[in-house]
Enzyme design. Structure first.
Site, PDB file in Angstrom:
ATOM      1  N   ASP A  53       0.877  -1.173   0.000  1.00 26.56           N
ATOM      2  CA  ASP A  53       0.000   0.000   0.000  1.00 26.56           C
ATOM      3  C   ASP A  53       0.916   1.226   0.000  1.00 26.56           C
ATOM      4  OD1 ASP A  53      -2.090  -1.753   0.234  1.00 26.56           O
ATOM      5  OD2 ASP A  53      -2.582  -1.251   2.297  1.00 26.56           O
TER       6      ASP A  53
ATOM      7  N   ASP B  68     -13.384  -3.523  -1.269  1.00 25.41           N
ATOM      8  CA  ASP B  68     -13.073  -3.133   0.123  1.00 25.41           C
ATOM      9  C   ASP B  68     -14.346  -3.230   0.964  1.00 25.41           C
ATOM     10  OD1 ASP B  68     -10.390  -2.305  -0.547  1.00 25.41           O
ATOM     11  OD2 ASP B  68     -11.243  -0.497  -1.423  1.00 25.41           O
TER      12      ASP B  68
HETATM   13  O1  1PR Z   1     -10.340   3.281  -5.171  1.00 31.63           O
HETATM   14  O2  1PR Z   1      -9.546   2.668  -7.417  1.00 31.63           O
HETATM   15  O3  1PR Z   1      -8.533   4.592  -6.223  1.00 31.63           O
HETATM   16  O4  1PR Z   1      -8.120   2.265  -5.493  1.00 31.63           O
HETATM   17  C1  1PR Z   1      -7.573   2.470  -4.237  1.00 31.63           C
HETATM   18  C2  1PR Z   1      -7.004   1.170  -3.768  1.00 31.63           C
HETATM   19  O5  1PR Z   1      -6.349   1.422  -2.533  1.00 31.63           O
HETATM   20  C3  1PR Z   1      -8.046   0.110  -3.510  1.00 31.63           C
HETATM   21  O6  1PR Z   1      -7.582  -1.104  -4.056  1.00 31.63           O
HETATM   22  C4  1PR Z   1      -8.136  -0.005  -1.990  1.00 31.63           C
HETATM   23  O7  1PR Z   1      -8.242  -1.365  -1.607  1.00 31.63           O
HETATM   24  C5  1PR Z   1      -6.771   0.519  -1.553  1.00 31.63           C
HETATM   25  N1  1PR Z   1      -6.841   1.264  -0.281  1.00 31.63           N
HETATM   26  C6  1PR Z   1      -7.409   2.473  -0.098  1.00 31.63           C
HETATM   27  N2  1PR Z   1      -7.198   2.859   1.182  1.00 31.63           N
HETATM   28  C7  1PR Z   1      -6.515   1.882   1.789  1.00 31.63           C
HETATM   29  C8  1PR Z   1      -6.056   1.882   3.175  1.00 31.63           C
HETATM   30  O8  1PR Z   1      -5.488   0.894   3.657  1.00 31.63           O
HETATM   31  N3  1PR Z   1      -6.289   2.975   3.882  1.00 31.63           N
HETATM   32  N4  1PR Z   1      -5.622  -0.255   1.106  1.00 31.63           N
HETATM   33  C9  1PR Z   1      -6.282   0.874   0.871  1.00 31.63           C
HETATM   34  C10 1PR Z   1      -6.128  -1.436   0.922  1.00 31.63           C
HETATM   35  C11 1PR Z   1      -5.841  -3.481   1.732  1.00 31.63           C
HETATM   36  C12 1PR Z   1      -4.968  -4.539   1.276  1.00 31.63           C
HETATM   37  C13 1PR Z   1      -3.984  -4.899   2.349  1.00 31.63           C
HETATM   38  C14 1PR Z   1      -4.554  -6.192   2.827  1.00 31.63           C
HETATM   39  C15 1PR Z   1      -3.590  -7.083   3.522  1.00 31.63           C
HETATM   40  N5  1PR Z   1      -5.252  -2.246   1.511  1.00 31.63           N
HETATM   41  O9  1PR Z   1      -4.395  -4.288   0.083  1.00 31.63           O
HETATM   42  O10 1PR Z   1      -2.753  -4.924   1.760  1.00 31.63           O
HETATM   43  O11 1PR Z   1      -5.658  -5.921   3.680  1.00 31.63           O
HETATM   44  O12 1PR Z   1      -3.174  -6.515   4.699  1.00 31.63           O
HETATM   45  P1  1PR Z   1      -2.726  -7.408   5.925  1.00 31.63           P
HETATM   46  O13 1PR Z   1      -2.075  -8.642   5.347  1.00 31.63           O
HETATM   47  O14 1PR Z   1      -1.708  -6.569   6.651  1.00 31.63           O
HETATM   48  O15 1PR Z   1      -3.937  -7.709   6.714  1.00 31.63           O
HETATM   49  P2  1PR Z   1      -9.215   3.271  -6.079  1.00 31.63           P
END
Ligand code: 1PR
Length: 526
Positions: free
Chosen positions: A225, A380
């Site tokens: 991320d 999400d």
């Molecule tokens: O909405 O098309 O602009 O895309 C934004 C992207 O960013 C989406 O794929 C959304 O999932 C991601 N995103 C937005 N905010 C966050 C955040 O964390 N604040 N991250 C985010 C999503 C979730 C996973 C993470 C897993 C595994 N992150 O990718 O890596 O949950 O984590 P873990 O193994 O530590 O539990 P757009």
């Protein structure tokens, strides 16, 4: 000197990087004559067959290519670049002229397994060829396709691969050869194969062989991320239920290019970058993310997915960009797949409401040009507990394996946008189904409740979505130990599992996960 045929769609950067890394010199085909003067021709085709054949015709490449092939000069086609050698494809109903060098056609997989066939699969070797010199019979290569070859002449088959049934995964006739798999995305083993093509003086096959290989492996994916921290530096961060701040500041878990390189060395089967503030910072302005991809793809030879900010956008100067422009930039910078988050929810809601495909949504446009396999939907969702299905009318309600905090026996998974900041009246199952219908090729299934929790993947969610679609599903969020990976593969049909925090914090290594899965009898790429 390798001449590369780039017809303008898809990621050719990885192939260029791979050739350069192997010491080859590259020349790009810019006019039809360049084909005839090539010493060795490499054709990495990605995307949609019809689109590719149309462009080859428009650029007047068909005739020189035929002459080149008929003269038995060295040619290596990758994926669509190999399919292009055949008479026609089920994927294309246009009247465009094809190369027809091999007799036979390209057909869609007929199977109940997930389509596209995505991941690391083995090869059964049918001929002894210098192209496969040094390739371990147990080796796996990276595949990503929905169509496969059906040659009329079995003597051209170099390898087959098993996905439900045996299909042809590479062909060779004299100096002309092609693979359905992507050597440039198949780590060391793929680089070895490309090196054989680049360096061998005589590529002719020398006789039949019959060696059986491995089957399809479950994928272990590392996710980064990425966003700017408060000093403006692009960092890998990690949230707890998507909250990436710790004592007010954005958590900094490392530098994106260096971490991706580490995960490649450690055996990650794919690497995913999520530009998590892409919804508010337009990525074509936020150029560092493109640099991250360019730099990473120079040294990382496994598939790269990038998400964040893929949507239509009007810049402050009034200039309009469409999602396809953003995706094209990402592909040109080294991405193999793009992932769409927030925009997919809006697209799905509009589609469900009207039941009409407009052909204009980001999912439809990008999959039409780059192929379904290049379009991942990142979901999400948040769990919403209910006492009975009647409390969540219109949503896919799941009977949960464990009761909720107030003893609720049911739940549904509500879609969110903008990194969980807003919720929508749509459930994750409906979103996945709608996106599949519109042309998405894979689902990246996050879970906000589990994110960063180390409590394991959410089986109810994963089963709910996986059983509703026929495209591959990547389970994400909550991995805390090796056993969580075997649990998700044993209890759900997920094709891949993704983790972030445990890898970034070095609590569990990718190799430890793979050793554990092997012990449990789950096939992985070693
Ligand atoms: O909405 O098309 O602009 O895309 C934004 C992207 O960013 C989406 O794929 C959304 O999932 C991601 N995103 C937005 N905010 C966050 C955040 O964390 N604040 N991250 C985010 C999503 C979730 C996973 C993470 C897993 C595994 N992150 O990718 O890596 O949950 O984590 P873990 O193994 O530590 O539990 P757009």
């Amino acid at each position: 000197m390798i001449t590369l045929l780039d017809y303008g769609a898809g990621n050719v950067r990885s192939v260029m990087n791979a050739v350069e890394k192997l010491g080859g010199t590259l020349k790009l085909v810019t006019k039809p004559e360049d084909i005839l003067t090539a010493e060795k021709l490499l054709f990495p085709g990605v995307g949609n067959y019809g689109n590719m054949i149309k462009i080859l015709n428009q650029k007047n490449y068909i005739e020189p290519l035929r002459k080149y092939l008929e003269a038995d000069r060295p040619f290596f086609g990758i994926c669509l670049g190999m399919q292009a050698l055949f008479d026609d494809s089920e994927e294309d109903n246009s009247e465009h002229e094809s190369l027809g060098f091999f007799k036979g056609r390209v057909e869609r997989f007929k199977t109940d397994l997930a389509i596209p066939h995505i991941g690391w699969n083995g090869i059964n070797i049918k001929q002894k060829s210098p192209l496969l010199e040094g390739v371990d019979p147990g080796a796996r290569f990276y595949f990503v396709h929905s169509y496969h070859l059906v040659p009329e002449d079995p003597s051209v088959i170099l390898t087959t691969t098993t996905y439900d049934y045996e299909f042809v995964s590479s062909v060779q006739k004299g100096n002309v050869m092609g693979t359905q798999f992507h050597p440039e995305k198949s780590g060391k083993v793929g680089m070895g194969l490309l090196e054989n093509f680049i360096k061998s003086d005589d590529l002719h096959a020398t006789g039949p062989m019959d060696i059986s290989g491995n089957g399809l492996a479950k994928r272990v994916i590392a996710c980064l991320d990425v966003r700017s921290n408060d000093d403006g530096d692009l960092v890998v961060t990690k949230g707890d239920q998507y909250d990436v701040r710790d004592k007010g500041g954005v958590r900094n878990l490392g530098q994106p290019v260096a971490l991706a390189k580490r995960y490649y060395r450690e055996g990650a089967d794919e690497i995913t970058f999520l530009n998590i503030t892409g919804f508010r910072d337009f990525p074509l302005k936020d150029m560092p993310m493109l640099k991250v991809l360019e730099e990473t793809s120079k040294n990382v030879f496994v598939p790269l997915t990038i998400g964040g900010g893929i949507r239509d956008y009007t810049a402050s100067d009034g200039k309009k960009y469409c999602a396809l422009d953003v995706a094209a930039q990402y592909f040109r910078s080294g991405a193999d797949k793009i992932s769409i988050g927030s925009d997919a929810v809006d697209i799905a809601q509009a589609y469900i409401k009207t039941g009409q495909k407009t052909g204009k949504s980001a999912i439809e446009q990008i999959s039409r040009v780059y192929g379904n396999q290049a379009v991942v939907i990142s979901i999400d969702p948040k769990r919403v507990w209910v006492d009975s299905p009647a409390d969540a009318k219109g949503h896919q309600v799941i009977k949960t394996s464990e009761p909720g905090p107030d003893n609720q026996a049911y739940c549904w998974y509500q879609c969110t946008v903008q990194g969980g900041r807003q919720t929508r009246n749509l459930d994750a199952v409906a979103l996945a189904r709608a996106c599949e219908a519109l042309g998405a090729g894979e689902i990246l299934l996050n879970c906000i409740d589990r994110d960063g929790s180390n409590a394991g993947f959410d089986m109810d969610l994963i089963n709910g979505v996986r059983n509703a679609v026929s495209i591959p599903v990547i389970a994400s969020s909550g991995a805390g130990c090796e056993a969580h990976f075997s649990e998700v593969f044993e209890k759900t049909g997920a094709e891949a599992a993704l983790a972030a925090g445990i890898f970034h914090r070095k609590e569990v290594s990718i190799q430890a996960v793979k050793n554990h899965l092997t012990q449990r009898g789950i096939q992985v790429r070693q």
